[in-house]
Design an enzyme around this catalytic site. Structure first.
Site, PDB file in Angstrom:
ATOM      1  N   LEU A   1      16.086   9.226   7.735  1.00 21.06           N
ATOM      2  CA  LEU A   1      17.214  10.174   7.702  1.00 21.06           C
ATOM      3  C   LEU A   1      18.010  10.018   6.415  1.00 21.06           C
ATOM      4  CD1 LEU A   1      18.576  10.216  11.383  1.00 21.06           C
ATOM      5  CD2 LEU A   1      17.265  11.984  10.183  1.00 21.06           C
TER       6      LEU A   1
ATOM      7  N   LYS B   1      -0.110  14.664   1.530  1.00 19.16           N
ATOM      8  CA  LYS B   1      -1.490  15.091   1.800  1.00 19.16           C
ATOM      9  C   LYS B   1      -1.730  15.307   3.299  1.00 19.16           C
ATOM     10  CE  LYS B   1      -4.275  10.835   2.210  1.00 19.16           C
ATOM     11  NZ  LYS B   1      -4.687  10.892   3.591  1.00 19.16           N
TER      12      LYS B   1
ATOM     13  N   GLU C   1       3.480   1.256   3.128  1.00 24.91           N
ATOM     14  CA  GLU C   1       3.361   0.493   1.883  1.00 24.91           C
ATOM     15  C   GLU C   1       4.698  -0.162   1.605  1.00 24.91           C
ATOM     16  OE1 GLU C   1       1.655   2.623  -1.434  1.00 24.91           O
ATOM     17  OE2 GLU C   1       0.078   3.402  -0.150  1.00 24.91           O
TER      18      GLU C   1
ATOM     19  N   CYS D   1       0.451   9.463   1.424  1.00 25.98           N
ATOM     20  CA  CYS D   1       0.161   9.913   2.795  1.00 25.98           C
ATOM     21  C   CYS D   1       0.888  11.190   3.221  1.00 25.98           C
ATOM     22  CB  CYS D   1       0.475   8.792   3.778  1.00 25.98           C
ATOM     23  SG  CYS D   1      -0.641   7.398   3.598  1.00 25.98           S
TER      24      CYS D   1
ATOM     25  N   VAL E   1      -4.908  -0.014   2.249  1.00 25.24           N
ATOM     26  CA  VAL E   1      -5.199  -0.227   3.671  1.00 25.24           C
ATOM     27  C   VAL E   1      -6.323  -1.251   3.853  1.00 25.24           C
ATOM     28  CG1 VAL E   1      -6.126   0.906   5.746  1.00 25.24           C
ATOM     29  CG2 VAL E   1      -4.327   2.009   4.425  1.00 25.24           C
TER      30      VAL E   1
HETATM   31  P1  NAD Z   1      -6.947   3.625  -1.886  1.00 25.04           P
HETATM   32  O1  NAD Z   1      -7.253   4.739  -2.783  1.00 25.04           O
HETATM   33  O2  NAD Z   1      -5.905   2.645  -2.262  1.00 25.04           O
HETATM   34  O3  NAD Z   1      -8.282   2.796  -1.592  1.00 25.04           O
HETATM   35  C1  NAD Z   1      -9.509   3.372  -1.298  1.00 25.04           C
HETATM   36  C2  NAD Z   1     -10.600   2.430  -1.798  1.00 25.04           C
HETATM   37  O4  NAD Z   1     -11.870   2.900  -1.335  1.00 25.04           O
HETATM   38  C3  NAD Z   1     -10.699   2.361  -3.320  1.00 25.04           C
HETATM   39  O5  NAD Z   1     -10.644   1.015  -3.741  1.00 25.04           O
HETATM   40  C4  NAD Z   1     -12.073   2.979  -3.638  1.00 25.04           C
HETATM   41  O6  NAD Z   1     -12.690   2.424  -4.776  1.00 25.04           O
HETATM   42  C5  NAD Z   1     -12.823   2.651  -2.361  1.00 25.04           C
HETATM   43  N1  NAD Z   1     -14.007   3.498  -2.145  1.00 25.04           N
HETATM   44  C6  NAD Z   1     -14.114   4.845  -2.290  1.00 25.04           C
HETATM   45  N2  NAD Z   1     -15.371   5.239  -1.976  1.00 25.04           N
HETATM   46  C7  NAD Z   1     -16.053   4.124  -1.609  1.00 25.04           C
HETATM   47  C8  NAD Z   1     -17.381   3.897  -1.161  1.00 25.04           C
HETATM   48  N3  NAD Z   1     -18.235   4.900  -1.010  1.00 25.04           N
HETATM   49  N4  NAD Z   1     -17.767   2.638  -0.887  1.00 25.04           N
HETATM   50  C9  NAD Z   1     -16.877   1.615  -1.032  1.00 25.04           C
HETATM   51  N5  NAD Z   1     -15.605   1.772  -1.440  1.00 25.04           N
HETATM   52  C10 NAD Z   1     -15.196   3.015  -1.720  1.00 25.04           C
HETATM   53  O7  NAD Z   1      -6.588   4.274  -0.477  1.00 25.04           O
HETATM   54  P2  NAD Z   1      -5.550   3.736   0.634  1.00 25.04           P
HETATM   55  O8  NAD Z   1      -4.161   4.064   0.230  1.00 25.04           O
HETATM   56  O9  NAD Z   1      -5.903   2.349   1.015  1.00 25.04           O
HETATM   57  O10 NAD Z   1      -5.931   4.725   1.834  1.00 25.04           O
HETATM   58  C11 NAD Z   1      -7.161   4.630   2.495  1.00 25.04           C
HETATM   59  C12 NAD Z   1      -7.107   5.508   3.728  1.00 25.04           C
HETATM   60  O11 NAD Z   1      -6.100   5.021   4.635  1.00 25.04           O
HETATM   61  C13 NAD Z   1      -6.745   6.968   3.453  1.00 25.04           C
HETATM   62  O12 NAD Z   1      -7.440   7.775   4.358  1.00 25.04           O
HETATM   63  C14 NAD Z   1      -5.255   7.017   3.744  1.00 25.04           C
HETATM   64  O13 NAD Z   1      -4.824   8.311   4.119  1.00 25.04           O
HETATM   65  C15 NAD Z   1      -5.151   6.051   4.912  1.00 25.04           C
HETATM   66  N6  NAD Z   1      -3.846   5.425   5.078  1.00 25.04           N
HETATM   67  C16 NAD Z   1      -3.151   4.994   3.972  1.00 25.04           C
HETATM   68  C17 NAD Z   1      -1.921   4.386   4.123  1.00 25.04           C
HETATM   69  C18 NAD Z   1      -1.137   3.932   2.924  1.00 25.04           C
HETATM   70  O14 NAD Z   1       0.059   3.663   3.067  1.00 25.04           O
HETATM   71  N7  NAD Z   1      -1.747   3.827   1.736  1.00 25.04           N
HETATM   72  C19 NAD Z   1      -1.398   4.186   5.414  1.00 25.04           C
HETATM   73  C20 NAD Z   1      -2.144   4.600   6.501  1.00 25.04           C
HETATM   74  C21 NAD Z   1      -3.364   5.219   6.337  1.00 25.04           C
END
Ligand code: NAD
Length: 428
Positions: free
Chosen positions: A252, A265, A157, A262, A13
């Protein structure tokens, strides 16, 4: 208007958010506590696979709209707009693990001396942004120095760049109208309706959205079980349902069920949140039960054909949780492989993008080579290349003749014409 933005957390994201905001003309600094990730990004290496993202990053890096840094504090000091895009996994009991959000808040407390608009894009349970706002004040930041905004992300994604460039809505949760103009200026080049609501309302929209999509998947999987018993083709049912404008065709496709970082969880976190308020979320619990037992339906059918799985050589096509991504978090394929390994099967696998997982299996570079001497083939992810297979070639490589279609992407008649036995749920 060009704005200076810090994106905290460069995952799926965060990286997409940063690259797109840079492409919209802003100056963006992506920061992460993972030094190796930032080092790679600084050198132009993109650590995740997402179609179109690398080109976007390189273009905006080159024109100095996009920067990467591990010096989180300096960047925060410099930028009036902060996006939080860190991970929010669930704990064993379904509650949300807010460690990363807490770490970010600690950094903010040490850093913020001028006004910040703090925009939470991470998916967080209803009430979390209110708690962030309150905690920052309690930890010593003056309330006049920041606004908290909830701006949940709806990208898929594998389509992340397109989705973020073409959102069907922009959801903004706020406590006061003050930061709304800032958000509208940020996204002025995107053409999407705004849904402006409370902080908790915005959080709830994200969970309702994911829970509804997961419900569609479990509903069609339950229909597939019923159709299987009646000898009815499930894709005919899905096709007819999808043409009903009130229902729509997406989500579907019956099969092994939903996975990814996502849906599993978020549905279990919403169940947890409901129970915290003494509400028993019957639908959400059923959605998860159907999803959790879906893989077993396929394994049981396969076991019946092979008598037992011990010592059998099984090839799995697809490791990513869905096509066009390298993400294997909560991938149904990996859960399936784990169960097959426990039954004593020897697993060979192929995925166009994923070449490494922490399981004792052999991953091949060629989808046909992976089939050598296999007793059965299981299609676990619906990558396009598995839809146009040379079945004569498959026959030449395999020892057995069983094809398990976990994603309903094959016409059973075609494989059966090549003397394979087809295993699916409600396929004729
Ligand atoms: P991810 O695990 O790919 O990325 C998270 C990043 O945050 C990692 O690179 C990690 O090193 C970094 N991080 C963690 N703690 C940190 C800190 N204290 N300071 C700086 N960086 C830090 O996660 P993601 O898939 O990108 O998801 C992120 C959020 O977005 C989640 O809450 C997820 O539910 C939400 N989300 C994800 C998607 C998806 O398709 N992946 C879609 C919509 C929403």
């Amino acid at each position: 208007m060009m704005m200076k933005i810090c994106v905290i957390g460069t995952g799926y994201v965060g990286l997409t958010t940063g690259a797109i905001l840079a492409d919209l003309g802003h100056e963006v600094f992506c920061v992460d506590k993972d030094k190796l990730k930032i080092e790679k990004l600084t050198q132009g290496e993109v650590p995740i696979y997402e179609p179109g993202l690398k080109e976007l990053i390189l273009r905006n890096k080159k024109n100095s709209h996009l920067h990467f840094s591990t010096d989180i504090q300096s960047v925060i000091k410099d930028c009036p707009i902060l996006f939080i895009t860190v991970g929010t996994p669930t704990n064993e009991d379904g509650s949300q693990n807010l460690t990363a959000i807490n770490d970010v808040m600690d950094t903010l407390v040490q850093t913020v001396t001028s006004h910040k608009t703090i925009i939470t894009k991470s998916t967080v349970l209803p009430g979390t942004n209110e708690w962030i706002q309150q905690s920052l004040i309690e930890k010593g930041i003056d309330s006049s120095l920041f606004d908290v905004v909830s701006n949940p992300e709806f990208l898929r994604e594998g389509n992340a760049v397109f989705d973020m460039m073409n959102p069907d809505k922009i959801v903004i949760g706020v406590k006061s109208s003050k930061p709304i103009q800032v958000i509208k200026a940020l996204y002025e080049k995107l053409h999407a309706p705004y849904i402006i609501t409370s902080l908790t309302g915005a959080e709830m929209i994200k969970y309702a959205s994911n829970a509804f999509l997961a419900t569609k998947i479990s509903f069609i999987n339950e229909m597939a079980r019923i159709c299987d018993a009646y000898g009815v083709e499930i894709t005919d049912i899905a096709n007819a349902l999808g043409r009903d404008k009130r229902i729509g065709p997406s989500f579907l496709n019956a099969g092994l069920g939903y996975g990814g970082s996502c849906f599993p969880k978020d549905v279990s976190a919403l169940e947890y949140a409901a129970k915290q308020k003494r509400i028993v979320p019957e639908v959400l619990m059923a959605v998860q039960n159907v999803n959790d037992s879906q893989i077993n339906l396929y394994i049981e059918k396969l076991t019946r054909k092979l008598t037992n799985l011990d010592g059998k050589k099984i090839t799995v096509w697809g490791l990513a949780f869905k096509p066009e991504t390298d993400d294997t978090r909560e991938s149904r394929s990996l859960i399936l492989i784990n169960k097959l390994l426990k039954s004593g099967a020897e697993i060979h696998a192929y995925d166009p993008i994923v070449h490494l997982i922490e399981f004792p299996i052999t991953i091949h570079q060629d989808m046909y080579e992976a089939l050598k001497e296999a007793d059965a083939l299981i299609i676990a992810t619906e990558w396009d290349q598995f839809k146009t297979v040379d079945w004569k070639k498959v026959k030449g490589y395999m020892k057995g003749n069983i094809v398990v279609d976990g994603r309903n992407i094959i016409d059973p008649k075609i494989v059966m014409n090549h003397q394979f036995e087809y295993i699916g749920v409600a396929r004729q």
